[in-house]
Design an enzyme around this catalytic site. Sequence first.
Site, PDB file in Angstrom:
ATOM      1  N   CYS A   1       0.833  -1.203   0.000  1.00 40.20           N
ATOM      2  CA  CYS A   1       0.000   0.000   0.000  1.00 40.20           C
ATOM      3  C   CYS A   1       0.870   1.256   0.000  1.00 40.20           C
ATOM      4  O   CYS A   1       1.343   1.692   1.052  1.00 40.20           O
ATOM      5  CB  CYS A   1      -0.939  -0.014   1.208  1.00 40.20           C
ATOM      6  SG  CYS A   1      -1.952   1.464   1.319  1.00 40.20           S
TER       7      CYS A   1
ATOM      8  N   CYS B   1      -0.420   4.116   2.103  1.00 36.89           N
ATOM      9  CA  CYS B   1      -0.293   3.938   3.559  1.00 36.89           C
ATOM     10  C   CYS B   1       1.155   4.149   4.010  1.00 36.89           C
ATOM     11  O   CYS B   1       1.408   4.734   5.058  1.00 36.89           O
ATOM     12  CB  CYS B   1      -0.690   2.521   3.985  1.00 36.89           C
ATOM     13  SG  CYS B   1      -2.151   1.866   3.197  1.00 36.89           S
ATOM     14  N   ASP B   2       2.110   3.643   3.233  1.00 38.84           N
ATOM     15  CA  ASP B   2       3.485   3.527   3.732  1.00 38.84           C
ATOM     16  C   ASP B   2       4.517   4.383   3.011  1.00 38.84           C
ATOM     17  O   ASP B   2       5.673   4.444   3.448  1.00 38.84           O
ATOM     18  CB  ASP B   2       3.929   2.049   3.668  1.00 38.84           C
ATOM     19  CG  ASP B   2       3.040   1.166   4.518  1.00 38.84           C
ATOM     20  OD1 ASP B   2       2.563   1.657   5.554  1.00 38.84           O
ATOM     21  OD2 ASP B   2       2.807   0.004   4.146  1.00 38.84           O
TER      22      ASP B   2
END
Length: 315
Positions: free
Chosen positions: A134, A137-138
Amino acid sequence: MTEIRSTVILGSGCAGLTAAIYSARAGLNPLVLEGHEPGGQLSMTTLVENFPGWPEGIQGPELIENMKKQAARFGATFQLAPLAAVDLKENPFRLQTSDGEILTRTLIVASGASARWLGLPSEQALIGHGVSSCATCDGFFFRGKEIAVVGGGDSAMEEALFLTRFASKVTLLHRREGFRASKIMLDRVQAHPQIVLRPNTIIEEVLGVDEKEVCGLRLRDVATGEVTTLNISGLFLGIGHEPNTKVFAGQIDLDGDGYIRTSGNVLVTKEGVPLAGVFACGDVQDRRYRQAITAAGSGCMAALEAEKFLDEHEH
Ligand code: NDP
């Protein structure tokens, strides 16, 4: 006695939430069961530019939040409770969740698809330690670092482009010469000064297991056989998705890759015959289009079919 619900919707992505809006407006008081990835794939994406009605685009999480509010406004309720088991032999159907049993007359399966992994032991060992599926997300954790993205479709292109906001350099690894990504995305990637494309390359091992932190990749060029090391701090997977249907194995028809087979667009079948009262929509049954708008469209169809089924069986 356990209450028997009219409609339970499995999944809170674009398909499930559209089904929730329609069935809530039809007065069915749907319960939406949210799983491990609430909001589905859109909640992990950035700008959605192709959802009609948003000429400037809309952020995926915002689109999902809007749909959720819209469904709640008409009476849909939400429960964070991944499905552990299901029994579709008799109506009402029985759903086993971490919070207990739920009985329902109709079930709309909108459980979507989850990110696919390469399956290398080193990759699995380093998830959360430099390996991620992701980017949104990261990506933030890789500011100023060199990273790699694997895949040759639109997801990989989108991730690579997004990650240039943080990473100093992104190497895009793809296992063959041709890319299946759309031309517009591939053009953007090829033109980007921070992205280097490496086709014909497979990952043999993610390096850094002992250190518990990704420090590189052992790569093999499939055309020449040459093995090299690429020093990177992060690896992002962009190699597609797998349908979330394990819980249904043996109870409904699935294709060879686990996607739900349907007839008449959203009617779920068992041994080729529609299984009355069970419907599927979104990516869990669509391996061809997989777009937010097609997921929403099939969510609408599933809700209308559920309503029709309940009408016919009440009268
Ligand atoms: P795709 O199935 O289109 O692409 C997956 C890619 O990963 C392929 O290039 C495939 O290689 C590669 N791959 C699969 N398994 C492996 C493996 N084990 N090892 C190495 N490589 C592997 O999935 P996407 O998620 O990219 O896209 C799905 C759908 O969503 C598409 O219809 C796409 O257009 C759409 N989409 C649209 C976006 C947008 O418009 N902004 C953004 C993201 C997705 P190979 O080609 O060799 O099979």
